[in-house]
Design a protein around this motif. Structure first.
Motif, PDB file in Angstrom:
ATOM      1  N   THR A 180       0.818  -1.255   0.077  1.00  0.00           N
ATOM      2  CA  THR A 180      -0.075   0.077   0.132  1.00  0.00           C
ATOM      3  C   THR A 180       0.943   1.270  -0.097  1.00  0.00           C
ATOM      4  N   ALA A 181       1.822   1.032   0.821  1.00  0.00           N
ATOM      5  CA  ALA A 181       2.850   2.287   0.802  1.00  0.00           C
ATOM      6  C   ALA A 181       3.511   2.594  -0.614  1.00  0.00           C
ATOM      7  N   GLY A 182       3.902   1.430  -1.230  1.00  0.00           N
ATOM      8  CA  GLY A 182       4.191   1.536  -2.517  1.00  0.00           C
ATOM      9  C   GLY A 182       3.472   2.153  -3.528  1.00  0.00           C
ATOM     10  N   SER A 183       2.117   1.613  -3.428  1.00  0.00           N
ATOM     11  CA  SER A 183       1.034   2.313  -4.331  1.00  0.00           C
ATOM     12  C   SER A 183       0.663   3.755  -4.281  1.00  0.00           C
ATOM     13  N   HIS A 184       1.114   4.076  -3.055  1.00  0.00           N
ATOM     14  CA  HIS A 184       0.787   5.756  -2.538  1.00  0.00           C
ATOM     15  C   HIS A 184       2.011   6.524  -3.094  1.00  0.00           C
ATOM     16  N   ALA A 185       3.080   5.980  -3.037  1.00  0.00           N
ATOM     17  CA  ALA A 185       4.427   6.454  -3.553  1.00  0.00           C
ATOM     18  C   ALA A 185       4.225   6.742  -5.002  1.00  0.00           C
ATOM     19  N   GLU A 186       3.887   5.476  -5.730  1.00  0.00           N
ATOM     20  CA  GLU A 186       3.809   5.527  -7.142  1.00  0.00           C
ATOM     21  C   GLU A 186       2.844   6.698  -7.841  1.00  0.00           C
ATOM     22  N   MET A 187       1.490   6.766  -6.944  1.00  0.00           N
ATOM     23  CA  MET A 187       0.729   7.676  -7.242  1.00  0.00           C
ATOM     24  C   MET A 187       1.160   9.211  -7.160  1.00  0.00           C
ATOM     25  N   GLY A 188       2.108   9.414  -6.397  1.00  0.00           N
ATOM     26  CA  GLY A 188       2.822  10.682  -5.969  1.00  0.00           C
ATOM     27  C   GLY A 188       4.171  10.963  -6.663  1.00  0.00           C
ATOM     28  N   GLY A 189       4.239  10.080  -7.763  1.00  0.00           N
ATOM     29  CA  GLY A 189       5.348  10.186  -8.385  1.00  0.00           C
ATOM     30  C   GLY A 189       6.813   9.721  -7.925  1.00  0.00           C
ATOM     31  N   MET A 190       6.813   9.024  -6.735  1.00  0.00           N
ATOM     32  CA  MET A 190       8.272   8.495  -6.026  1.00  0.00           C
ATOM     33  C   MET A 190       8.298   7.015  -5.935  1.00  0.00           C
ATOM     34  N   SER A 191       7.592   6.401  -7.162  1.00  0.00           N
ATOM     35  CA  SER A 191       7.825   5.041  -7.028  1.00  0.00           C
ATOM     36  C   SER A 191       9.297   4.498  -7.354  1.00  0.00           C
ATOM     37  N   PHE A 192       9.642   3.271  -7.163  1.00  0.00           N
ATOM     38  CA  PHE A 192      10.910   2.763  -7.467  1.00  0.00           C
ATOM     39  C   PHE A 192      11.442   3.008  -8.572  1.00  0.00           C
ATOM     40  N   THR A 193      10.494   2.970  -9.900  1.00  0.00           N
ATOM     41  CA  THR A 193      10.868   3.344 -11.047  1.00  0.00           C
ATOM     42  C   THR A 193      11.530   4.684 -11.157  1.00  0.00           C
ATOM     43  N   ASP A 194      10.412   5.977 -10.575  1.00  0.00           N
ATOM     44  CA  ASP A 194      10.943   7.105 -10.622  1.00  0.00           C
ATOM     45  C   ASP A 194      12.157   7.396  -9.929  1.00  0.00           C
ATOM     46  N   MET A 195      12.284   6.530  -8.757  1.00  0.00           N
ATOM     47  CA  MET A 195      13.819   6.751  -8.100  1.00  0.00           C
ATOM     48  C   MET A 195      14.918   6.164  -8.488  1.00  0.00           C
ATOM     49  N   GLN A 196      14.590   5.215  -9.341  1.00  0.00           N
ATOM     50  CA  GLN A 196      15.907   4.664 -10.120  1.00  0.00           C
ATOM     51  C   GLN A 196      16.407   5.445 -11.225  1.00  0.00           C
ATOM     52  N   GLN A 197      15.719   6.584 -11.760  1.00  0.00           N
ATOM     53  CA  GLN A 197      16.308   7.568 -12.429  1.00  0.00           C
ATOM     54  C   GLN A 197      17.528   8.211 -11.993  1.00  0.00           C
ATOM     55  N   HIS A 198      17.697   8.103 -10.498  1.00  0.00           N
ATOM     56  CA  HIS A 198      18.718   8.842  -9.652  1.00  0.00           C
ATOM     57  C   HIS A 198      19.485   7.625  -8.983  1.00  0.00           C
ATOM     58  N   ASN A 199      19.057   6.264  -9.480  1.00  0.00           N
ATOM     59  CA  ASN A 199      19.555   5.238  -8.711  1.00  0.00           C
ATOM     60  C   ASN A 199      19.525   5.131  -7.266  1.00  0.00           C
ATOM     61  N   GLN A 200      18.331   5.447  -6.816  1.00  0.00           N
ATOM     62  CA  GLN A 200      17.932   5.491  -5.584  1.00  0.00           C
ATOM     63  C   GLN A 200      16.704   4.538  -5.347  1.00  0.00           C
ATOM     64  N   ALA A 201      16.210   4.013  -4.240  1.00  0.00           N
ATOM     65  CA  ALA A 201      15.017   3.373  -3.614  1.00  0.00           C
ATOM     66  C   ALA A 201      15.076   3.613  -2.241  1.00  0.00           C
ATOM     67  N   TRP A 202      13.758   3.377  -1.740  1.00  0.00           N
ATOM     68  CA  TRP A 202      13.482   3.496  -0.383  1.00  0.00           C
ATOM     69  C   TRP A 202      13.725   2.062   0.232  1.00  0.00           C
ATOM     70  N   VAL A 203      14.271   1.927   1.381  1.00  0.00           N
ATOM     71  CA  VAL A 203      14.716   0.593   2.144  1.00  0.00           C
ATOM     72  C   VAL A 203      14.097   1.135   3.622  1.00  0.00           C
ATOM     73  N   LEU A 204      13.633  -0.044   4.280  1.00  0.00           N
ATOM     74  CA  LEU A 204      13.167   0.053   5.530  1.00  0.00           C
ATOM     75  C   LEU A 204      14.076   0.181   6.640  1.00  0.00           C
ATOM     76  N   SER A 205      13.986   1.057   7.585  1.00  0.00           N
ATOM     77  CA  SER A 205      15.047   1.136   8.467  1.00  0.00           C
ATOM     78  C   SER A 205      14.451   0.617  10.039  1.00  0.00           C
ATOM     79  N   ARG A 206      13.220   1.184  10.188  1.00  0.00           N
ATOM     80  CA  ARG A 206      12.520   0.735  11.543  1.00  0.00           C
ATOM     81  C   ARG A 206      11.159   0.507  11.093  1.00  0.00           C
ATOM     82  N   MET A 207      10.341  -0.516  11.728  1.00  0.00           N
ATOM     83  CA  MET A 207       9.047  -0.594  11.612  1.00  0.00           C
ATOM     84  C   MET A 207       8.496  -1.341  13.075  1.00  0.00           C
TER      85      MET A 207
END
Length: 246
Positions: free
Chosen positions: A40-67
């Protein structure tokens, strides 16, 4: 990808629980719960233009640190649940995202997640390269009763399992998926309290990434109504988990 026309800063997604996601008692696995929250978090990020594909244009990705996850009850096979998510804070290379799961108008799960921007080429954290001002932040709207816990790595624990990281453990960032750490630890426990829904909350700290063919050791200890774990590679902690029982 462009920002979706129907983008909102608070996002909800409905899921129907299928039998592949359930324990033998028909209730959602704790690992699958974490998967649904993160999808669900991933779907929201995609709708907001911050998906994995968007971030990979800058060689970036979100990784989980704490939960942190607090569970009042788990849904069962065929239940339709709604997961709602929003960003509590986003600054530099860090983001705090809130999530809730609702069933029949009742909140049954709350989760607070702490993410880091990870450069997938350099394998280190760095500031987010994408704009995010269109995401309204809600620092006072928290989904859990307690905040993140910084877990104690010095407590006495005994070796309970060893394993080697295999292909099925890896995700799209080519390291062990965060839910796998939880799965490995839960698999060392007596399953009966899990099936009886006696796990009321758990905290996870992700400290170092694990890659294909890495060898790790899993250590565990317990106190009254609590189990704790560390996963170590070459005697260095990579992950810590704390389970709190009813």
């Amino acid at each position: 990808m462009p920002i979706a026309d129907n983008f909102t800063s608070v996002y909800s997604q409905e899921w129907e629980i299928n039998f592949l996601q359930c324990h033998p008692n028909g209730y959602l696995k704790q690992t699958e719960l974490c998967n649904l929250l993160q999808l669900t978090a991933g779907s929201h990020a995609e709708m907001g233009g911050m998906s994995f594909t968007d971030m990979q244009q800058h060689n970036q990705a979100w990784v989980l640190s704490r939960m942190r996850v607090e569970v009042d009850e788990l849904p069962k096979w065929r239940d339709k649940v709604t997961v709602t998510t929003w960003i509590a804070d986003l600054q530099g290379s860090r983001s705090v995202r809130a999530l809730e799961m609702w069933l029949n108008g009742k909140k049954i799960v709350g989760s607070l997640t702490y993410w880091a921007v990870f450069n997938t080429s350099l394998r280190k954290s760095e500031a987010l390269a994408l704009p995010h001002d269109h995401f309204e932040k809600y620092p006072d709207r928290l989904p859990t009763e307690q905040a993140f816990a910084k877990l104690d790595l010095s407590r006495e624990a005994e070796l309970v399992a060893e394993r080697r990281i295999v292909l099925s453990d890896l995700d799209i960032v080519f390291h062990a998926n965060n839910v796998k750490y939880l799965e490995w630890c839960l698999d060392t426990l007596d399953y009966k309290p899990l099936l009886k829904q006696q796990l009321k909350s758990f905290d996870m700290n992700f400290l170092r990434e694990l890659k294909y063919n890495d060898e790790v050791k899993i250590y565990s200890g317990e106190t009254d109504k609590q189990h704790y774990f560390t996963i170590q590679k070459e005697d260095k902690p990579c992950f810590a988990l704390e389970l709190n029982w009813k």
